[in-house]
Design a protein around this motif. Structure first.
Motif, short mmCIF file in Angstrom:
data_model
loop_
_atom_site.label_atom_id
_atom_site.label_comp_id
_atom_site.label_asym_id
_atom_site.label_seq_id
_atom_site.Cartn_x
_atom_site.Cartn_y
_atom_site.Cartn_z
N ALA A 175 0.94 -1.15 0.09
CA ALA A 175 -0.05 -0.06 -0.11
C ALA A 175 0.95 1.31 0.06
CB ALA A 175 -0.95 0.00 1.02
N LYS A 176 1.97 1.24 0.65
CA LYS A 176 2.86 2.55 0.85
C LYS A 176 3.91 2.34 -0.17
CE LYS A 176 1.60 2.89 5.56
NZ LYS A 176 2.42 3.30 7.15
N SER A 177 4.19 1.61 -0.92
CA SER A 177 5.03 1.57 -2.06
C SER A 177 4.62 2.69 -3.26
CB SER A 177 5.28 0.17 -2.66
OG SER A 177 4.19 -0.25 -3.28
N PRO A 178 5.76 3.09 -3.91
CA PRO A 178 5.29 3.94 -4.75
C PRO A 178 4.36 3.67 -5.99
CG PRO A 178 7.78 3.92 -4.54
CD PRO A 178 7.17 2.81 -3.88
N LYS A 179 3.82 4.24 -6.31
CA LYS A 179 2.57 4.03 -7.18
C LYS A 179 3.34 3.47 -8.64
CE LYS A 179 -1.57 6.46 -5.96
NZ LYS A 179 -2.87 7.50 -6.34
N ARG A 180 2.45 2.61 -9.38
CA ARG A 180 3.12 2.29 -10.65
C ARG A 180 2.13 2.70 -11.74
NH1 ARG A 180 1.46 -2.67 -11.46
NH2 ARG A 180 3.17 -2.93 -13.41
N THR A 181 2.35 3.63 -12.59
CA THR A 181 1.69 4.21 -13.51
C THR A 181 1.81 3.99 -15.06
OG1 THR A 181 3.14 6.24 -13.61
CG2 THR A 181 1.27 6.14 -11.87
N LEU A 182 0.93 4.07 -15.88
CA LEU A 182 1.34 4.28 -17.35
C LEU A 182 0.04 5.10 -17.96
CD1 LEU A 182 2.63 3.06 -19.78
CD2 LEU A 182 0.87 1.09 -19.63
N ASN A 183 0.36 5.57 -19.17
CA ASN A 183 -0.70 6.62 -19.76
C ASN A 183 -1.86 5.60 -20.12
OD1 ASN A 183 1.02 8.41 -19.03
ND2 ASN A 183 1.25 8.90 -21.61
N ALA A 184 -2.82 5.86 -19.75
CA ALA A 184 -4.18 4.94 -20.03
C ALA A 184 -4.77 5.42 -21.41
CB ALA A 184 -5.10 5.20 -18.76
N ASN A 185 -5.05 4.17 -22.11
CA ASN A 185 -5.66 4.25 -23.45
C ASN A 185 -5.45 5.46 -24.47
OD1 ASN A 185 -7.68 3.17 -25.13
ND2 ASN A 185 -9.39 4.03 -23.99
N GLY A 186 -4.09 5.53 -24.81
CA GLY A 186 -3.98 6.67 -25.58
C GLY A 186 -3.78 7.96 -25.02
N SER A 187 -4.25 8.29 -23.54
CA SER A 187 -4.05 9.50 -23.01
C SER A 187 -2.70 10.06 -22.71
CB SER A 187 -4.98 9.46 -21.62
OG SER A 187 -4.79 10.52 -20.84
N ASP A 188 -2.87 11.30 -22.47
CA ASP A 188 -1.41 11.91 -22.30
C ASP A 188 -1.13 12.15 -20.61
OD1 ASP A 188 -0.78 12.48 -24.82
OD2 ASP A 188 -1.74 14.54 -24.55
N LYS A 189 -2.07 11.63 -19.88
CA LYS A 189 -1.84 11.72 -18.52
C LYS A 189 -1.71 10.06 -18.09
CE LYS A 189 -5.18 15.65 -17.93
NZ LYS A 189 -6.45 16.03 -17.15
N SER A 190 -0.89 10.14 -17.06
CA SER A 190 -0.83 8.85 -16.47
C SER A 190 -1.94 8.40 -15.50
CB SER A 190 0.64 8.68 -15.74
OG SER A 190 0.63 9.72 -14.52
N ALA A 191 -1.84 7.02 -15.45
CA ALA A 191 -2.92 6.14 -14.65
C ALA A 191 -2.30 5.23 -13.64
CB ALA A 191 -4.09 5.95 -15.28
N PRO A 192 -2.94 5.12 -12.62
CA PRO A 192 -2.24 4.03 -11.75
C PRO A 192 -2.36 2.55 -12.26
CG PRO A 192 -4.28 4.88 -10.57
CD PRO A 192 -3.93 5.76 -11.72
N LEU A 193 -1.49 1.82 -12.32
CA LEU A 193 -1.31 0.44 -12.52
C LEU A 193 -1.78 -0.51 -11.21
CD1 LEU A 193 1.70 0.29 -14.79
CD2 LEU A 193 -0.62 -0.32 -15.38
N PRO A 194 -2.39 -1.65 -11.11
CA PRO A 194 -2.77 -2.38 -9.99
C PRO A 194 -1.41 -2.73 -9.47
CG PRO A 194 -3.19 -3.66 -12.02
CD PRO A 194 -2.98 -2.32 -12.45
N LYS A 195 -1.50 -2.94 -8.05
CA LYS A 195 -0.38 -3.48 -7.50
C LYS A 195 -0.42 -4.83 -7.02
CE LYS A 195 1.19 0.92 -5.16
NZ LYS A 195 1.64 1.51 -3.68
N VAL A 196 -1.79 -5.21 -6.97
CA VAL A 196 -2.19 -6.32 -6.57
C VAL A 196 -3.24 -7.06 -7.66
CG1 VAL A 196 -3.22 -8.15 -4.90
CG2 VAL A 196 -1.76 -6.31 -4.06
N VAL A 197 -3.11 -8.05 -8.26
CA VAL A 197 -3.97 -8.60 -9.14
C VAL A 197 -4.59 -10.02 -8.58
CG1 VAL A 197 -4.50 -9.63 -11.31
CG2 VAL A 197 -3.04 -7.60 -11.25
N MET A 198 -5.93 -10.21 -8.18
CA MET A 198 -6.53 -11.17 -7.37
C MET A 198 -7.07 -12.08 -8.66
SD MET A 198 -9.50 -11.25 -4.73
CE MET A 198 -9.84 -13.03 -4.13
N LEU A 199 -6.77 -13.30 -8.75
CA LEU A 199 -7.51 -14.52 -9.38
C LEU A 199 -8.79 -14.86 -8.53
CD1 LEU A 199 -8.05 -16.38 -11.75
CD2 LEU A 199 -6.39 -17.84 -10.52
N SER A 200 -10.11 -14.44 -8.80
CA SER A 200 -11.22 -14.89 -7.94
C SER A 200 -11.86 -16.00 -8.65
CB SER A 200 -11.94 -13.73 -7.66
OG SER A 200 -13.00 -13.98 -6.69
N SER A 201 -13.28 -15.61 -8.65
CA SER A 201 -13.91 -16.73 -9.27
C SER A 201 -15.56 -16.28 -9.70
CB SER A 201 -14.23 -18.05 -8.63
OG SER A 201 -15.09 -18.83 -9.16
#
Length: 413
Positions: free
Chosen positions: A195-221
């Motif tokens: 939670a307190k680690s630096p945010k991971r970011t990438l420009n979303a869907n061709g936008s010039d603005k960066s958006a956060p990437l997920p730090k935790v990906v959950m495989l649910s059902s």
């Protein structure tokens, strides 16, 4: 003891909608208006293209989206919980193939050493008790640059190589006690550790603005919310509320998963929750995923495609803060290949904080039911262990007739 996900269809080998919610409602409205005589008539001056010409060769795939940078440039190290499970193993292999360093959190290091190449410099194997918050947090803190994690584990297993003690522990120590399940303890611990680690970011869907990437990906059902639906909703949406895993819900495992999802949403870190439908290793892989929301999806998806989606989510900002289901349409002759990117489909989905309306969920259900495998397309008529093909042929599944079958995990004396 850790398996990668819950099986819905429970077949012999195991057991997206890429539409805006507003579009789904519009489609339903359009169908309602179809009684108007001119609604679907072809204008007299319209040039008709023969289907032979239109579909003689697979259409070219084009995209206006800039290519994503390699995943290895977007992550430092990925912690994978449940790394030796059937899906977790595929996730680790895909990450390593993309030159991504992996911290494999496992219960059995000997099993991990035989499953992977221990000489691979990108791989670190750590024995970890996923039911211990302190051990999970310590593993992440000592993980040499871990900045994101993948949850592919559950405290519920029907693995044939389990010992009697393991099976008893899974049943009485985990599945019937959500507070002690590894999902309810280890998953939020992962989120808290990152939670307190630096945010991971990438420009979303061709936008010039960066958006956060997920730090935790959950495989649910898919199906985790359905046992809690009202009787009216279960009746109205019987095609997904009446499937075997929901009808039987062995040891309340769906409730454990649902609670674990809530724990992750509330832990304060960026996340994505993916709920695949029935995992089927015989279903064609490299097929078109169909994403939807509202927990109304039923169908099949190949486990390798699930692993691919999970890995892709690490570099998809459009997935952050969202929960969604996924099944796939079999790719036939190249007409339904996977999209080049998940971004467009996932950008259309709703953030968890905004919620999916009941009207949208029910409209989505009406469409998703048309994508079911088989001719009868009657998922609620399936017995656990019975395939759609067996249902069409009126054959009994491997666990008996509907209403008499038993869940594949039983109490062991």
């Amino acid at each position: 003891m850790y398996t990668s996900t819950i099986q819905h269809e429970q077949e012999d080998d195991s057991n997206k909608m890429m539409i805006r919610p507003t579009t789904i409602v519009a489609l339903v409205a359009l169908i309602t208006l179809s009684s108007t005589t001119t609604a679907f008539q072809t204008p007299s001056n319209t040039r008709i293209i023969s289907t032979t010409t239109l579909f003689s060769t697979p259409p070219e795939r084009t995209t206006d989206q800039p290519p994503k940078p390699p995943l290895s440039t977007l992550v430092k190290r990925v912690a994978v919980a449940g790394a030796t499970g059937r899906t977790g193993k595929l996730v680790v292999q895909q990450l390593l193939s993309q030159n991504v360093p992996v911290l494999a959190l496992v219960r059995d290091t000997d099993k991990a050493m035989s499953a992977f190449d221990p000489t691979n410099e990108l791989l670190t194997i750590r024995k970890t008790d996923l039911g211990s918050k302190d051990d999970v947090i310590t593993a992440i803190q000592e993980g040499e640059g871990v900045d994101c994690a993948m949850w592919c584990a559950t405290g519920f297993s029907d693995a044939p190589d389990q010992s009697i003690w393991d099976k008893v522990s899974a049943i009485f120590g985990f599945a019937t006690n959500s507070q002690g399940s590894i999902d309810a303890v280890g998953l939020p611990a992962l989120g808290e550790a990152l939670a307190k680690s630096p945010k991971r970011t990438l420009n979303a869907n061709g936008s010039d603005k960066s958006a956060p990437l997920p730090k935790v990906v959950m495989l649910s059902s898919a199906g985790v919310t359905r046992p809690d639906w009202t009787d009216e909703k279960k009746s109205a949406l019987e095609g997904c509320a009446g499937i075997p895993i929901v009808r039987l819900n062995p040891f309340g495992i769906l409730g454990v998963k649902k609670q674990s999802e809530e724990e992750l949403r509330n832990c304060g870190t960026e996340y994505t929750i993916f709920r695949p439908g029935g995992l089927n290793d015989k279903w064609p892989k490299n097929s078109r995923p169909i994403f939807s929301q509202g927990d109304v999806a039923v169908g099949r998806i190949n486990r390798e495609d699930v692993a691919t989606i999970l890995v892709d989510l690490l570099s998809t900002p459009e997935a952050t803060g969202k929960t969604f289901e996924g099944v796939s349409i079999a790719n036939s002759d190249g007409y339904y290949p996977p999209a080049e990117s998940l971004s467009v489909a996932l950008d259309r989905l709703i953030l968890d904080k905004d919620g999916v309306s009941e009207d949208v969920a029910r409209a989505t259900y009406a469409i998703m039911q048309q994508l079911l495998p088989g001719e009868k397309q009657a998922a609620a008529e399936l017995a656990m262990g019975q395939t759609y093909e067996q249902l069409d042929k009126e054959e009994i599944g491997r666990l008996g007739a509907r209403g008499t079958e038993e869940a594949p995990i039983v109490k062991t004396a």
